[in-house]
Design an enzyme around this catalytic site. Structure first.
Site, mmCIF file in Angstrom:
data_model
loop_
_atom_site.group_PDB
_atom_site.id
_atom_site.type_symbol
_atom_site.label_atom_id
_atom_site.label_comp_id
_atom_site.label_asym_id
_atom_site.label_seq_id
_atom_site.Cartn_x
_atom_site.Cartn_y
_atom_site.Cartn_z
ATOM 1 N N HIS A 65 -6.333 -3.312 35.404
ATOM 2 C CA HIS A 65 -6.582 -2.391 34.884
ATOM 3 C C HIS A 65 -8.114 -2.222 34.571
ATOM 4 O O HIS A 65 -8.287 -3.000 33.736
ATOM 5 C CB HIS A 65 -6.046 -1.504 34.091
ATOM 6 C CG HIS A 65 -4.027 -1.461 34.521
ATOM 7 N ND1 HIS A 65 -3.635 -1.496 34.899
ATOM 8 C CD2 HIS A 65 -4.622 0.306 34.959
ATOM 9 C CE1 HIS A 65 -2.607 -1.297 35.592
ATOM 10 N NE2 HIS A 65 -2.888 0.488 35.434
ATOM 11 N N PRO A 66 -9.425 -1.686 34.743
ATOM 12 C CA PRO A 66 -10.288 -1.586 34.198
ATOM 13 C C PRO A 66 -10.242 -0.803 32.200
ATOM 14 O O PRO A 66 -9.461 -0.318 31.896
ATOM 15 C CB PRO A 66 -11.133 -0.484 35.095
ATOM 16 C CG PRO A 66 -10.010 0.588 35.149
ATOM 17 C CD PRO A 66 -8.605 -0.135 35.407
ATOM 18 N N SER A 82 -8.415 5.812 39.767
ATOM 19 C CA SER A 82 -8.749 5.448 38.896
ATOM 20 C C SER A 82 -10.222 6.265 37.819
ATOM 21 O O SER A 82 -10.831 6.806 36.749
ATOM 22 C CB SER A 82 -9.611 3.407 38.041
ATOM 23 O OG SER A 82 -8.096 3.097 38.142
ATOM 24 N N VAL A 118 -4.771 0.365 28.060
ATOM 25 C CA VAL A 118 -3.494 0.484 28.995
ATOM 26 C C VAL A 118 -3.131 1.920 28.509
ATOM 27 O O VAL A 118 -2.339 1.748 27.628
ATOM 28 C CB VAL A 118 -3.217 -0.032 29.917
ATOM 29 C CG1 VAL A 118 -2.812 0.832 31.718
ATOM 30 C CG2 VAL A 118 -4.281 -1.235 30.707
#
Length: 164
Positions: A65-66, A82, A118
């Site tokens: 996840h970014p 995203s 996250v």
């Protein structure tokens, strides 16, 4: 559901793999649980595959996840999903001070836990994201892995609903 249940493994992974950020293995692992009675059962199989994975694989999923409002967002290299999700919380329209607050939070979080923060941003505003991040920085690493996986499940569920 018949059409979903008839998908070969490769087609199933192609369709449902993107529900979990850069982690098609979740869908690959859930494929063998067919047939699914409905989308809820499909989601539960996907969720179960994520939770059944060894801890190192779960950490890879979290790390896929970014950062929120991070470098990938600025460079435009987020996945389409995203990008839409982050913009839904206004993360694509931050003031310089807000951007700095996210940068500080992302850095502190990564330093503490070794993976990105996250959260299911569609359930939050930019203000509530920063508030929740500050609260979660108080967690132990094990607690935070558990919460991050719960958030990933929420994200995947919303993404699945978009496919229906």
């Amino acid at each position: 559901m018949e059409a979903v249940n008839e998908l070969g493994r490769e087609a199933f992974v192609e369709r449902f793999g993107p529900l979990f950020e850069h982690s098609p293995w979740v869908a690959a692992d859930a494929w063998s649980d067919r047939p699914f009675a409905d989308m809820d059962e499909l989601f539960e199989a996907l969720r179960a595959a994520m939770y059944a994975a060894p801890r190192d694989r779960q950490l890879e999923l979290i790390r896929a996840h970014p950062d929120l409002a991070g470098r990938a967002a600025i460079e435009g290299s987020l996945t389409e999903r995203s990008s839409r999700e982050q913009s839904s919380a206004g993360l694509d329209r931050l003031t310089p001070d807000e951007y700095e607050a996210f940068t500080r939070t992302n850095t502190a979080y990564r330093e503490r836990f070794g993976f990105p923060f996250v959260v299911c941003v569609r359930e939050h505003t930019k203000e509530s994201i920063l508030r929740v991040a500050a609260e979660r920085l108080e967690h132990t690493r094990d607690e935070e892995v558990r919460v991050a996986l719960e958030e990933i499940a929420k994200i995947a569920r919303l993404r699945l609903e978009e496919l229906e």
